[in-house]
Design an enzyme around this catalytic site. Structure first.
Site, PDB file in Angstrom:
ATOM      1  N   ARG A 248       5.874  -6.578  -5.113  1.00 34.68           N
ATOM      2  CA  ARG A 248       5.567  -7.931  -5.598  1.00 34.68           C
ATOM      3  C   ARG A 248       6.723  -8.797  -5.529  1.00 34.68           C
ATOM      4  O   ARG A 248       6.729  -9.924  -5.157  1.00 34.68           O
ATOM      5  CB  ARG A 248       4.814  -7.906  -7.048  1.00 34.68           C
ATOM      6  CG  ARG A 248       3.297  -7.195  -7.133  1.00 34.68           C
ATOM      7  CD  ARG A 248       2.872  -6.901  -8.312  1.00 34.68           C
ATOM      8  NE  ARG A 248       1.699  -6.475  -8.459  1.00 34.68           N
ATOM      9  CZ  ARG A 248       1.130  -6.049  -9.744  1.00 34.68           C
ATOM     10  NH1 ARG A 248       1.943  -6.042 -10.879  1.00 34.68           N
ATOM     11  NH2 ARG A 248      -0.216  -5.681  -9.483  1.00 34.68           N
ATOM     12  N   GLU A 368      -1.679  -7.443  -4.095  1.00 37.63           N
ATOM     13  CA  GLU A 368      -0.759  -7.100  -4.927  1.00 37.63           C
ATOM     14  C   GLU A 368      -1.021  -7.500  -6.301  1.00 37.63           C
ATOM     15  O   GLU A 368      -0.015  -8.073  -6.958  1.00 37.63           O
ATOM     16  CB  GLU A 368       0.375  -7.472  -4.305  1.00 37.63           C
ATOM     17  CG  GLU A 368       1.257  -6.526  -3.441  1.00 37.63           C
ATOM     18  CD  GLU A 368       1.613  -5.179  -3.938  1.00 37.63           C
ATOM     19  OE1 GLU A 368       1.604  -5.126  -5.200  1.00 37.63           O
ATOM     20  OE2 GLU A 368       2.082  -4.143  -3.044  1.00 37.63           O
TER      21      GLU A 368
HETATM   22  P1  TGC Z   1      -2.407  -1.338 -18.458  1.00 35.02           P
HETATM   23  O1  TGC Z   1      -2.966  -0.585 -19.602  1.00 35.02           O
HETATM   24  O2  TGC Z   1      -1.848  -2.709 -18.242  1.00 35.02           O
HETATM   25  O3  TGC Z   1      -1.215  -0.456 -17.847  1.00 35.02           O
HETATM   26  C1  TGC Z   1      -0.955   1.047 -17.885  1.00 35.02           C
HETATM   27  C2  TGC Z   1       0.457   1.582 -18.343  1.00 35.02           C
HETATM   28  O4  TGC Z   1       1.162   0.941 -17.255  1.00 35.02           O
HETATM   29  C3  TGC Z   1       2.185  -0.036 -17.785  1.00 35.02           C
HETATM   30  N1  TGC Z   1       2.223  -1.267 -16.787  1.00 35.02           N
HETATM   31  C4  TGC Z   1       3.116  -1.484 -15.948  1.00 35.02           C
HETATM   32  N2  TGC Z   1       4.303  -0.835 -15.791  1.00 35.02           N
HETATM   33  C5  TGC Z   1       5.293  -1.055 -14.966  1.00 35.02           C
HETATM   34  N3  TGC Z   1       4.843  -1.999 -14.097  1.00 35.02           N
HETATM   35  C6  TGC Z   1       3.948  -2.835 -14.078  1.00 35.02           C
HETATM   36  N4  TGC Z   1       3.723  -3.686 -13.117  1.00 35.02           N
HETATM   37  C7  TGC Z   1       2.836  -2.247 -15.339  1.00 35.02           C
HETATM   38  N5  TGC Z   1       1.827  -3.037 -15.544  1.00 35.02           N
HETATM   39  C8  TGC Z   1       1.276  -2.194 -16.577  1.00 35.02           C
HETATM   40  C9  TGC Z   1       1.501  -0.665 -19.119  1.00 35.02           C
HETATM   41  O5  TGC Z   1       2.452  -1.032 -19.840  1.00 35.02           O
HETATM   42  C10 TGC Z   1       0.874   0.729 -19.523  1.00 35.02           C
HETATM   43  O6  TGC Z   1       2.039   1.634 -20.159  1.00 35.02           O
HETATM   44  P2  TGC Z   1       1.683   2.446 -21.247  1.00 35.02           P
HETATM   45  O7  TGC Z   1       3.220   3.192 -21.445  1.00 35.02           O
HETATM   46  O8  TGC Z   1       1.407   1.611 -22.405  1.00 35.02           O
HETATM   47  O9  TGC Z   1       0.835   3.610 -20.852  1.00 35.02           O
HETATM   48  O10 TGC Z   1      -3.541  -0.709 -17.404  1.00 35.02           O
HETATM   49  P3  TGC Z   1      -4.725  -1.617 -16.982  1.00 35.02           P
HETATM   50  O11 TGC Z   1      -5.838  -0.473 -16.443  1.00 35.02           O
HETATM   51  O12 TGC Z   1      -5.261  -2.361 -18.043  1.00 35.02           O
HETATM   52  O13 TGC Z   1      -4.504  -2.508 -15.605  1.00 35.02           O
HETATM   53  C11 TGC Z   1      -3.594  -3.523 -15.565  1.00 35.02           C
HETATM   54  C12 TGC Z   1      -3.458  -4.346 -14.493  1.00 35.02           C
HETATM   55  C13 TGC Z   1      -4.806  -5.222 -14.439  1.00 35.02           C
HETATM   56  C14 TGC Z   1      -2.563  -5.271 -14.731  1.00 35.02           C
HETATM   57  C15 TGC Z   1      -3.234  -3.517 -13.225  1.00 35.02           C
HETATM   58  O14 TGC Z   1      -4.450  -2.799 -12.853  1.00 35.02           O
HETATM   59  C16 TGC Z   1      -2.948  -4.290 -12.104  1.00 35.02           C
HETATM   60  O15 TGC Z   1      -1.834  -4.722 -11.818  1.00 35.02           O
HETATM   61  N6  TGC Z   1      -3.898  -4.626 -11.132  1.00 35.02           N
HETATM   62  C17 TGC Z   1      -3.806  -5.456  -9.826  1.00 35.02           C
HETATM   63  C18 TGC Z   1      -4.048  -4.283  -8.887  1.00 35.02           C
HETATM   64  C19 TGC Z   1      -2.991  -4.556  -7.652  1.00 35.02           C
HETATM   65  O16 TGC Z   1      -2.277  -5.070  -7.749  1.00 35.02           O
HETATM   66  N7  TGC Z   1      -3.399  -3.792  -6.563  1.00 35.02           N
HETATM   67  C20 TGC Z   1      -2.466  -3.728  -5.136  1.00 35.02           C
HETATM   68  C21 TGC Z   1      -2.720  -2.723  -4.455  1.00 35.02           C
HETATM   69  S1  TGC Z   1      -1.482  -2.504  -3.241  1.00 35.02           S
HETATM   70  C22 TGC Z   1      -1.683  -3.683  -2.269  1.00 35.02           C
HETATM   71  O17 TGC Z   1      -2.041  -4.709  -2.392  1.00 35.02           O
HETATM   72  C23 TGC Z   1      -0.627  -3.628  -1.076  1.00 35.02           C
HETATM   73  S2  TGC Z   1      -0.347  -4.908   0.046  1.00 35.02           S
HETATM   74  C24 TGC Z   1       0.920  -4.484   0.685  1.00 35.02           C
HETATM   75  C25 TGC Z   1       1.340  -5.335   1.802  1.00 35.02           C
HETATM   76  O18 TGC Z   1       0.714  -5.579   2.788  1.00 35.02           O
HETATM   77  O19 TGC Z   1       2.214  -6.197   1.667  1.00 35.02           O
HETATM   78  P1  FAD Z   2     -11.722  -7.928  -7.098  1.00 41.39           P
HETATM   79  O1  FAD Z   2     -10.905  -7.223  -7.758  1.00 41.39           O
HETATM   80  O2  FAD Z   2     -13.147  -7.544  -6.662  1.00 41.39           O
HETATM   81  O3  FAD Z   2     -11.657  -9.548  -7.336  1.00 41.39           O
HETATM   82  C1  FAD Z   2     -12.471 -10.717  -6.894  1.00 41.39           C
HETATM   83  C2  FAD Z   2     -12.316 -11.879  -7.727  1.00 41.39           C
HETATM   84  O4  FAD Z   2     -12.383 -11.763  -9.112  1.00 41.39           O
HETATM   85  C3  FAD Z   2     -10.881 -12.426  -7.639  1.00 41.39           C
HETATM   86  O5  FAD Z   2     -10.774 -13.773  -7.507  1.00 41.39           O
HETATM   87  C4  FAD Z   2     -10.264 -12.069  -8.933  1.00 41.39           C
HETATM   88  O6  FAD Z   2      -8.995 -12.481  -9.310  1.00 41.39           O
HETATM   89  C5  FAD Z   2     -11.283 -12.042  -9.921  1.00 41.39           C
HETATM   90  N1  FAD Z   2     -11.076 -11.046 -11.157  1.00 41.39           N
HETATM   91  C6  FAD Z   2     -11.119  -9.831 -11.009  1.00 41.39           C
HETATM   92  N2  FAD Z   2     -11.121  -9.512 -12.564  1.00 41.39           N
HETATM   93  C7  FAD Z   2     -11.066 -10.429 -13.178  1.00 41.39           C
HETATM   94  C8  FAD Z   2     -10.397 -10.319 -14.608  1.00 41.39           C
HETATM   95  N3  FAD Z   2     -10.581  -9.579 -15.497  1.00 41.39           N
HETATM   96  N4  FAD Z   2     -10.643 -11.877 -15.007  1.00 41.39           N
HETATM   97  C9  FAD Z   2     -10.408 -12.945 -14.189  1.00 41.39           C
HETATM   98  N5  FAD Z   2     -10.863 -13.012 -12.732  1.00 41.39           N
HETATM   99  C10 FAD Z   2     -11.001 -11.598 -12.361  1.00 41.39           C
HETATM  100  N6  FAD Z   2      -4.565  -2.516  -1.223  1.00 41.39           N
HETATM  101  C11 FAD Z   2      -3.757  -1.106  -1.246  1.00 41.39           C
HETATM  102  O7  FAD Z   2      -3.970  -0.388  -2.109  1.00 41.39           O
HETATM  103  N7  FAD Z   2      -2.916  -1.031  -0.256  1.00 41.39           N
HETATM  104  C12 FAD Z   2      -2.683  -1.896   0.581  1.00 41.39           C
HETATM  105  O8  FAD Z   2      -1.724  -1.426   1.654  1.00 41.39           O
HETATM  106  C13 FAD Z   2      -3.471  -3.152   0.840  1.00 41.39           C
HETATM  107  N8  FAD Z   2      -3.274  -4.115   1.651  1.00 41.39           N
HETATM  108  C14 FAD Z   2      -3.969  -5.123   1.881  1.00 41.39           C
HETATM  109  C15 FAD Z   2      -3.969  -6.029   2.591  1.00 41.39           C
HETATM  110  C16 FAD Z   2      -4.872  -6.918   3.020  1.00 41.39           C
HETATM  111  C17 FAD Z   2      -4.900  -7.868   4.227  1.00 41.39           C
HETATM  112  C18 FAD Z   2      -5.875  -7.427   1.951  1.00 41.39           C
HETATM  113  C19 FAD Z   2      -6.657  -8.424   1.948  1.00 41.39           C
HETATM  114  C20 FAD Z   2      -5.810  -6.518   0.701  1.00 41.39           C
HETATM  115  C21 FAD Z   2      -4.739  -5.584   0.584  1.00 41.39           C
HETATM  116  N9  FAD Z   2      -5.094  -4.336  -0.449  1.00 41.39           N
HETATM  117  C22 FAD Z   2      -4.144  -3.304  -0.431  1.00 41.39           C
HETATM  118  C23 FAD Z   2      -5.900  -4.727  -1.218  1.00 41.39           C
HETATM  119  C24 FAD Z   2      -5.567  -5.911  -2.579  1.00 41.39           C
HETATM  120  O9  FAD Z   2      -4.533  -5.355  -3.318  1.00 41.39           O
HETATM  121  C25 FAD Z   2      -6.701  -6.047  -3.249  1.00 41.39           C
HETATM  122  O10 FAD Z   2      -7.748  -6.743  -2.457  1.00 41.39           O
HETATM  123  C26 FAD Z   2      -6.445  -7.069  -4.621  1.00 41.39           C
HETATM  124  O11 FAD Z   2      -6.039  -6.169  -5.431  1.00 41.39           O
HETATM  125  C27 FAD Z   2      -7.828  -7.542  -5.220  1.00 41.39           C
HETATM  126  O12 FAD Z   2      -8.945  -6.522  -5.074  1.00 41.39           O
HETATM  127  P2  FAD Z   2     -10.241  -7.041  -4.619  1.00 41.39           P
HETATM  128  O13 FAD Z   2     -10.280  -7.729  -3.174  1.00 41.39           O
HETATM  129  O14 FAD Z   2     -11.111  -5.776  -4.826  1.00 41.39           O
HETATM  130  O15 FAD Z   2     -10.923  -8.060  -5.553  1.00 41.39           O
END
Ligand code: TGC
Ligand code: FAD
Length: 392
Positions: A248, A368
């Protein structure tokens, strides 16, 4: 005194060290000479230019911050500037480098054994091996805690079952870091090698964003791996979230690069495009758009630099990173949309970089952690109230 520093409106350049500037300039020159001439073609054809990977390795782009195992040992600000320059080229290029550094090499180095580090980090740094990061699933995106992929211990092996979706580099990767739930419900990271029986990657077609990047769906069907492939330092979702912080951070800077490319194109266009007998840039409505764009770029640059310095001092919190990712991706997308407007019909042509960046930034604002999710992360931080939990 008139502005003589172009897009560096607040003279941010003066706050950078020579080493940071030289890392940035080398990547800027490489992107300009080696990537930009092919950028539109790669986007149109939906091709990631894998032949450039050895050159990126030569530039030290893999393991950029890593001090050992063939890394370059640069600081966070230099890494950010490099991400900015890569994404000034294309978000797909920056994505590749983000995944390699933040989502593959960082976790192996942070959570891996000495043997895992020796085995994977040097060839990854040389660009001879490619990695991917599998967290997202078809039914678990924003809420990775809801993942279904399982890892069951069978003697000295783990058996993985599940599906991963939207995985950057998926089919290119020699090694996939797969996040899966073990029998006690905790989320751990496992290294799965290409070619392991039951492990398949299929590229996702019909994408209109990040076209110059490989995005795949992964299937794990009774994939049996040795227990030594578990990253032992991964202890729960938090370990995956620590990797996301690294990625990020780079995205926050990268978005500035895409915004700069759009702004510079729109500014030149506005100064040269004549309508009603005058350059469109002389009209107040167009100037307002340009003024707003450079203001948001300047704010985003300052946010990144301060965040980078905090990170280098070990004082950055993950919520600081969320703020920069949320703001910069969203503002870059708005800037790209405004630039597209300024270019009129030319704005939809791949002859200019704007529509390509605009479409890419739709992904950048989503992956992310979506803009909504980062908003809620900051909301939780400032109120102490958790909007994610249905019980709160
Ligand atoms: P939550 O209770 O908030 O957290 C569990 C534990 O983790 C701690 N924590 C963190 N620690 C370090 N860094 C962070 N960013 C952290 N966020 C939370 C938190 O304090 C807690 O610690 P502890 O000691 O109390 O246990 O967990 P939750 O299940 O409620 O989830 C929180 C949430 C929604 C923020 C998290 O699930 C989230 O960030 N969701 C977004 C998912 C996401 O970003 N997916 C990305 C997939 S990878 C990707 O997209 C790659 S793209 C790559 C590219 O092509 O560039
Ligand atoms: P969802 O979680 O289903 O969300 C759908 C909508 O609902 C969004 O607008 C969201 O903001 C909203 N929403 C969800 N929950 C809430 C809430 N609690 N309150 C309010 N609004 C909410 N992932 C990997 O693991 N590895 C990778 O390398 C990777 N690369 C990617 C590359 C591309 C090109 C793309 C498009 C995605 C990639 N991702 C990867 C996945 C990416 O991280 C997810 O798409 C992203 O985290 C969102 O998840 P989702 O698409 O399932 O949307």
């Amino acid at each position: 005194m008139k502005n003589d520093r172009g897009t560096d409106y607040y003279l941010v350049e003066d706050l950078l060290s020579d080493r940071e500037k030289s890392a940035r300039d080398a990547v800027r020159a490489w992107v300009q000479s080696r990537y930009l001439p092919r950028a539109a073609d790669c986007f149109e054809k939906g091709i990631f230019p894998a032949d450039l990977v050895p050159e990126m390795a030569e530039l030290g782009l893999f393991g950029f911050k890593m001090k050992e195992y063939g890394g370059r040992g640069e600081n966070n600000v230099a890494f950010g500037l490099v991400c900015q320059e890569l994404e000034r080229g294309d978000s797909g290029l920056r994505s590749f480098v983000s995944v390699m550094n933040a989502l593959v090499m960082f976790p192996i180095s942070e959570f891996g054994t000495g043997e895992q580090k020796e085995r994977w980090l040097p060839p990854l740094a040389r660009g001879e091996k490619i990695g991917c990061f599998g967290l997202t699933e078809p039914h678990a995106g924003s809420n990775p805690q809801g993942m279904l992929t399982s890892a069951v211990k069978r003697g000295s092996r783990f058996v993985l079952n599940g599906r991963k979706m939207w995985i950057t580099n998926g089919s290119l990767a020699d090694v996939a870091l797969i996040w899966a739930k073990t029998e006690d419900g905790s989320i751990r990271g496992f290294l799965v090698e290409k070619g392991t029986p039951g492990f398949f990657a299929r590229d996702i077609a019909k994408k209109f964003s990040l076209r110059a990047s490989v995005t795949s769906a992964l299937t794990l069907d009774n994939v049996s791996i040795p227990e030594q492939n578990l990253l032992p330092g991964t202890t729960g979702l938090k370990s995956a979230l620590l990797c996301l912080n690294e990625a990020r951070y780079g995205i926050a800077w990268g978005a500035v690069g895409a915004a700069l490319a759009c702004f510079e194109t729109a500014l030149e266009y506005a100064k040269s495009r004549i309508q009603f007998g005058a350059p469109i840039g002389s009209y107040q409505l167009v100037q307002q758009k340009l003024a707003k764009m450079i203001t948001e770029i300047t704010k985003a640059q300052l946010l990144c630099l301060r965040l980078g310095r905090l990170k280098d001092e070990g004082r950055a919190r993950h919520t600081h990173i969320s703020m920069a990712k949320m703001n910069n991706a969203a503002e870059a997308l708005k800037i790209a949309r405004t630039a597209r407007e300024i270019l009129g019909a030319n704005g939809i042509s791949l002859g200019y970089p704007v529509i390509r960046h605009m479409l890419n930034l739709e992904t950048v604002n989503t992956y992310e952690g979506t803009e909504d999710i980062h908003t809620l992360i900051i909301g939780r931080d400032i109120t102490g109230l958790d909007a994610f939990s249905r019980e709160s």
